[in-house]
Design a protein around this motif. Structure first.
Motif, PDB file in Angstrom:
ATOM      1  N   ALA A 192       0.966  15.013  55.132  1.00 11.17           N
ATOM      2  CA  ALA A 192       1.327  13.601  54.328  1.00 11.17           C
ATOM      3  C   ALA A 192       2.657  13.598  53.763  1.00 11.17           C
ATOM      4  O   ALA A 192       3.020  12.523  53.592  1.00 11.17           O
ATOM      5  CB  ALA A 192       0.236  13.813  53.129  1.00 11.17           C
ATOM      6  N   ASN A 193       3.488  14.873  53.931  1.00  8.72           N
ATOM      7  CA  ASN A 193       4.815  14.769  53.551  1.00  8.72           C
ATOM      8  C   ASN A 193       5.544  15.500  54.519  1.00  8.72           C
ATOM      9  O   ASN A 193       5.941  16.824  54.399  1.00  8.72           O
ATOM     10  CB  ASN A 193       4.890  15.523  51.998  1.00  8.72           C
ATOM     11  N   PRO A 194       5.886  14.814  55.443  1.00  7.04           N
ATOM     12  CA  PRO A 194       6.869  15.299  56.781  1.00  7.04           C
ATOM     13  C   PRO A 194       8.269  15.857  56.589  1.00  7.04           C
ATOM     14  O   PRO A 194       8.646  16.474  57.296  1.00  7.04           O
ATOM     15  CB  PRO A 194       6.601  14.388  57.918  1.00  7.04           C
ATOM     16  N   ASP A 195       8.765  15.229  55.783  1.00 10.52           N
ATOM     17  CA  ASP A 195      10.160  15.623  55.309  1.00 10.52           C
ATOM     18  C   ASP A 195      10.492  17.118  55.112  1.00 10.52           C
ATOM     19  O   ASP A 195       9.696  17.522  54.170  1.00 10.52           O
ATOM     20  CB  ASP A 195      10.843  14.685  54.350  1.00 10.52           C
ATOM     21  N   ARG A 196      11.517  17.726  55.745  1.00  9.95           N
ATOM     22  CA  ARG A 196      11.403  19.198  55.631  1.00  9.95           C
ATOM     23  C   ARG A 196      12.841  19.594  54.664  1.00  9.95           C
ATOM     24  O   ARG A 196      13.469  20.786  54.932  1.00  9.95           O
ATOM     25  CB  ARG A 196      11.453  20.082  57.008  1.00  9.95           C
ATOM     26  N   ASP A 197      13.719  18.351  54.464  1.00  8.22           N
ATOM     27  CA  ASP A 197      14.742  18.775  53.596  1.00  8.22           C
ATOM     28  C   ASP A 197      14.452  19.712  52.458  1.00  8.22           C
ATOM     29  O   ASP A 197      13.431  19.137  51.639  1.00  8.22           O
ATOM     30  CB  ASP A 197      15.220  17.183  53.265  1.00  8.22           C
ATOM     31  N   PRO A 198      15.027  20.687  52.199  1.00  6.15           N
ATOM     32  CA  PRO A 198      14.519  21.542  50.946  1.00  6.15           C
ATOM     33  C   PRO A 198      14.252  20.923  49.695  1.00  6.15           C
ATOM     34  O   PRO A 198      13.338  21.099  48.946  1.00  6.15           O
ATOM     35  CB  PRO A 198      15.734  22.693  50.867  1.00  6.15           C
ATOM     36  N   LEU A 199      15.090  19.917  49.240  1.00  2.97           N
ATOM     37  CA  LEU A 199      15.112  19.299  47.877  1.00  2.97           C
ATOM     38  C   LEU A 199      14.058  18.193  48.255  1.00  2.97           C
ATOM     39  O   LEU A 199      13.249  17.813  46.977  1.00  2.97           O
ATOM     40  CB  LEU A 199      16.444  18.778  47.493  1.00  2.97           C
ATOM     41  N   GLU A 200      13.636  17.655  49.417  1.00  2.00           N
ATOM     42  CA  GLU A 200      12.613  16.697  49.502  1.00  2.00           C
ATOM     43  C   GLU A 200      11.190  17.626  49.388  1.00  2.00           C
ATOM     44  O   GLU A 200      10.171  16.984  48.857  1.00  2.00           O
ATOM     45  CB  GLU A 200      12.602  15.943  50.695  1.00  2.00           C
ATOM     46  N   VAL A 201      11.174  18.472  50.128  1.00  2.00           N
ATOM     47  CA  VAL A 201      10.035  19.484  49.969  1.00  2.00           C
ATOM     48  C   VAL A 201       9.644  19.741  48.509  1.00  2.00           C
ATOM     49  O   VAL A 201       8.572  19.574  48.292  1.00  2.00           O
ATOM     50  CB  VAL A 201      10.320  20.792  50.689  1.00  2.00           C
ATOM     51  N   LEU A 202      10.734  19.946  47.492  1.00  2.53           N
ATOM     52  CA  LEU A 202      10.535  20.397  46.180  1.00  2.53           C
ATOM     53  C   LEU A 202       9.830  19.065  45.449  1.00  2.53           C
ATOM     54  O   LEU A 202       8.880  19.448  44.731  1.00  2.53           O
ATOM     55  CB  LEU A 202      11.667  20.799  45.344  1.00  2.53           C
ATOM     56  N   ARG A 203      10.250  17.808  45.884  1.00  2.00           N
ATOM     57  CA  ARG A 203       9.803  16.646  45.210  1.00  2.00           C
ATOM     58  C   ARG A 203       8.447  16.386  45.777  1.00  2.00           C
ATOM     59  O   ARG A 203       7.735  16.160  44.932  1.00  2.00           O
ATOM     60  CB  ARG A 203      10.817  15.530  45.662  1.00  2.00           C
ATOM     61  N   CYS A 204       8.281  16.258  46.959  1.00  2.00           N
ATOM     62  CA  CYS A 204       6.958  16.088  47.642  1.00  2.00           C
ATOM     63  C   CYS A 204       5.872  16.899  47.603  1.00  2.00           C
ATOM     64  O   CYS A 204       4.742  16.548  47.170  1.00  2.00           O
ATOM     65  CB  CYS A 204       7.398  15.651  49.220  1.00  2.00           C
TER      66      CYS A 204
END
Lengths: 316, 316
Positions: A192-204
């Motif tokens: 459901a949360n495909p973005d793998r940018d580290p800070l996006e991972v933290l947010r999502c």
């Protein structure tokens, strides 16, 4: 790091009244600490322990052995001085504080979409940053948040790859059925949360307390305050920083390897060797707080011992 | 052990505000300590560190990287407060004392006959026994004695069998040539002293400081003072007791696994799992003193935490 202080500390270490290397990892720890503090003969006098608490929408999926109400109940226990981290902070002379982050407003269920908005994750990072005492000379960040080993597993899997099952463990103690649900929820969250940018991972995939830990660790880096990492959740928070910028967690040592199954693998990805391996899996910063004693011992030896010349001892 | 206190401590542990088992080995440590102290909710307030120093005739054979004079020089350093063990004792709030045993009269070279007479070993055991403070609630015994890893290797090999090379390591740092001499000296000592009764092994292959450590550990057993074992030499001293009487070192935990090659094997023979593994190989009681922090943390949690009922936290 202050390279001159580190070099001077290394030189001092070589002159102390002991065979070379006989204090093992204590020697490396003291030299590392000296470099970050910019002082070849440092003292450790003001350790700070901060516990961040957050609630997770994903608990509705049945991922924890405890109900979500335990987060707020345990915050009251921290304030009353009754939790493990209170005793450990006191035992090792650390100032301790608790920050709860919008406990009545859990993050969104990450198995269907982002856990936090950008504004929410930034607010949590800022809470963490602001919680650090600039006068502290050592930082431990801990957490309380029913459901947060699920979030940490999702973060680790998103950052380092592999299968959800490799990163998902029993947390506070789910049974086999609970573990299979938890693994499924992690898999859904990754889809459901495909973005793998580290800070996006933290947010999502993270939670407010996890973002606050990251904010505090980043603040400590800026202020040259060494950090002892705690268990799986703390290490997942640190991992989002480590993958965001080169050297972002060079000021951190791993306090312990927890009993949570994937923690050892996560530390290995971070290049950190734990100081303690005593089977703890409590969170709250407990394993890291226990490791304050090791660091205190290392620094006491380094800064307090006599040199061969001072003591009149033959050095070979 | 006080079985009632131990059972009450186990019961208390089950009610504390944490998931069952989440403090890992800290829980077992606290329960063990409670049993020995006869108090289900004990405090650890008066740890004692004793360093015993002795000289070894076998140093004439070239078994150490340091000259025998270093023993007396280091005793002066202990008295002046400049050694590692001084810093660690202070860091963990322990009372520390040093006892030198006839440093100007080294033991006899055990590679040709018994290291000590019966009168000598009894005197050393008695020194150790008398050095224990009856008011202490935890004991660490350390040692200083150039040549004493050679004695400890001979003791371990005599008690547990195997080849001298399996038990002989680099001590303070001998090179390959030194290590081969050391191994040869251990082999000669075993041949020259064929009696395998544990206390005869202590007399014939040990040293005064090793016997004193054994005496102190035995005294602590009688007084129900828990002991943290240090490295290879301390463990060899404890082994002579363990093989003399069933349960003789049940009041002991292993503080650490040292970098001295055979220490891990020796702990395994004693059924002890180390608390720390940080590559120390200094002796003086340093590894055990560092582990005082772990025990302090364990007891602080056990005796200071709130129960689920006290804190109003849901226990499932």
């Amino acid at each position: 790091v202050d390279a001159a202080a580190e070099a001077a500390a290394r030189d001092r270490n070589g002159q102390l009244t002991k065979p070379p290397g006989a204090l093992g990892r204590l020697e490396d720890l003291a030299i590392w600490y000296a470099g970050w503090r910019g002082n070849a003969r440092p003292a450790l006098e003001r350790p700070q322990v901060i516990v961040f608490a957050g609630n997770h929408g994903v608990t509705a999926r049945g991922v924890s052995a405890f109900p979500a109400e335990v987060t707020v109940q345990m915050v009251a226990n921290f304030r009353a001085g009754g939790a493990a981290i209170n005793q450990l902070s006191k035992a090792f002379g650390a100032e301790m504080s608790v920050h709860e982050l919008d406990l009545d407003r859990p993050t969104a269920d990450f198995s269907v979409g982002p856990a936090m908005s950008e504004a929410e994750v930034v607010a949590a990072l800022a809470t963490g940053w602001a919680a650090v005492n600039p006068e502290a000379d050592l930082l431990v960040v801990g957490e309380m948040g029913i459901g947060n080993t699920t979030a940490a597993a999702a973060i680790a899997c998103a950052l380092f790859g592999g299968q959800p099952g490799e990163w998902t463990g029993r947390g506070t103690g789910v049974d086999d059925h609970g573990l299979s649900i938890k693994t499924q929820v992690v898999a859904e969250g990754l889809a459901a949360n495909p973005d793998r940018d580290p800070l996006e991972v933290l947010r999502c995939l993270g939670g407010r307390e996890i973002a606050a830990m990251a904010g505090a660790i980043a603040c400590a880096h800026a202020r040259r305050i060494p950090v002892i990492l705690d268990g799986f959740i703390c290490s997942a928070a640190a991992a989002t920083l480590a993958l965001s910028a080169e050297g972002a967690i060079d000021h951190c040592v791993a306090g312990h390897a927890s009993a949570e199954a994937a923690h050892r693998a996560l530390l290995s990805k971070l290049g950190k060797q734990p100081l303690l391996e005593l089977g703890l899996r409590l969170g709250e910063g407990s394993g890291a707080a226990l490791a304050i004693g090791v660091l205190k011992g290392a620094i006491a030896c380094h800064s307090g011992m006599a040199t061969f010349a001072e003591a009149g001892v033959s050095d070979s």
